[in-house]
Design an enzyme around this catalytic site. Structure first.
Site, mmCIF file in Angstrom:
data_model
loop_
_atom_site.group_PDB
_atom_site.id
_atom_site.type_symbol
_atom_site.label_atom_id
_atom_site.label_comp_id
_atom_site.label_asym_id
_atom_site.label_seq_id
_atom_site.Cartn_x
_atom_site.Cartn_y
_atom_site.Cartn_z
ATOM 1 N N SER A 50 5.388 2.579 -6.976
ATOM 2 C CA SER A 50 4.631 1.674 -6.100
ATOM 3 C C SER A 50 3.236 1.487 -6.685
ATOM 4 O O SER A 50 2.786 2.306 -7.510
ATOM 5 C CB SER A 50 4.499 2.328 -4.714
ATOM 6 O OG SER A 50 3.566 1.645 -3.909
ATOM 7 N N TYR A 79 2.256 9.526 1.012
ATOM 8 C CA TYR A 79 3.110 8.498 0.383
ATOM 9 C C TYR A 79 2.702 8.306 -1.079
ATOM 10 O O TYR A 79 3.552 8.300 -1.979
ATOM 11 C CB TYR A 79 2.996 7.183 1.152
ATOM 12 C CG TYR A 79 3.817 6.061 0.547
ATOM 13 C CD1 TYR A 79 5.203 6.040 0.674
ATOM 14 C CD2 TYR A 79 3.208 5.018 -0.151
ATOM 15 C CE1 TYR A 79 5.961 5.014 0.120
ATOM 16 C CE2 TYR A 79 3.963 3.988 -0.710
ATOM 17 C CZ TYR A 79 5.333 3.989 -0.569
ATOM 18 O OH TYR A 79 6.081 2.979 -1.128
#
Ligand code: NDP
Length: 245
Positions: free
Chosen positions: A143, A156
């Site tokens: 990501s 995350y």
């Protein structure tokens, strides 16, 4: 994407929605044999039926990436169905964001289990086979959160940094297995639906305002897979043109 490639056996985790579903559609349309896994099997079945009606080769199996045995059975199912696995796309991920002081420890653990252990399980399940055959590819979905940290996203982002670290380690340890990290920017999907923290949910509304479609990520995955065996597309970031993040 061409229809003239040989049709690799490609595993896609987290194919029941979003990026995984788009990757499945793109790779199947390109002539690959795609084996898809996730927990929501009714969605996998619907996707499989739809693509098979188009004459494409797709098979589905229930998969919880947090369980190593499940992942091993997923790989065994793929090999029994289509033959040796050429590529695994470790895409399954969750993103229940919150500030650390909200102490949502269960959600931290879930992100570590799915986003890190899930990727490791995928690697563990295919590595012996691809090493024995002397070729193969691991595509891991990280990501932009694996490149920069923001508030509410500490855990995350930690998992997505970990995906990049694991991928680069694997890449350096082998000279015949291709390792690819795809780092999406904001993509329209169900990913933010799992956020339970009000402040993080509000912050995400602004952060996710400018988004691209999952097909953009699918094209990047297909590009990396389509390269010759001696070419490793090791890292790609795909983000919305208009996004500052
Ligand atoms: P979605 O929420 O739409 O898809 C996530 C997928 O992961 C679902 O298919 C879900 O299936 C699967 N999944 C979750 N937990 C498990 C599990 N334990 N075992 C198996 N599968 C699981 O989100 P995206 O498509 O956006 O996310 C795909 C990947 O892309 C993730 O790794 C995410 O972190 C990454 N990413 C997404 C971005 C975005 O903006 N959308 C940006 C950057 C990265 P099921 O619930 O049926 O098991």
């Amino acid at each position: 994407m061409s229809n003239t490639n040989q049709g690799k056996v490609v595993l896609v985790t987290g194919a029941s929605s979003g990026i995984g579903e788009a990757v499945t559609r793109a790779l199947a349309a390109a002539g690959h044999r795609v084996v898809i896994g996730a927990r929501r099997t009714e969605r996998l079945q619907a996707l499989t039926l739809e693509l098979r009606e188009q004459g494409l080769r797709v098979s589905a199996r229930a998969l919880d990436v947090t369980r190593l045995e499940d992942m091993q059975q997923f790989v065994a199912f793929a090999e029994a169905t289509y033959g040796p696995v050429d590529v695994i796309v470790n895409n399954a991920g969750v993103m229940p964001l919150s500030p650390l002081n909200a102490l949502k420890v269960d959600e931290w653990n879930r992100m570590i289990d799915v986003n890190v252990r899930g990727v490791l399980h995928g690697i563990a399940a295919v590595l012996p086979g691809v090493e024995a055959r002397g070729k193969g590819q691991v595509v891991n979905v990280s990501s932009i959160g694996g490149h920069a940290v923001s508030p509410t996203a500490a855990v995350y982002c930690a998992t997505k940094y970990a995906v990049r670290a694991i991928s680069d380690g694997l890449r350096q340890e082998t000279d015949r297995i291709r390792v690819t990290v795809i780092s999406p920017g904001v993509v329209e999907s169900e990913l933010a639906d799992s956020i339970t923290d009000d402040s993080a949910r509000d912050a995400m509304k602004a952060f996710r305002r400018i988004a691209i479609q999952p097909e953009a990520i699918a094209r990047a995955v297909a590009y990396a897979i389509d390269q010759p065996d001696d070419v490793d597309v090791s890292e790609v970031i795909v983000r919305p043109t208009a996004s500052p993040y």
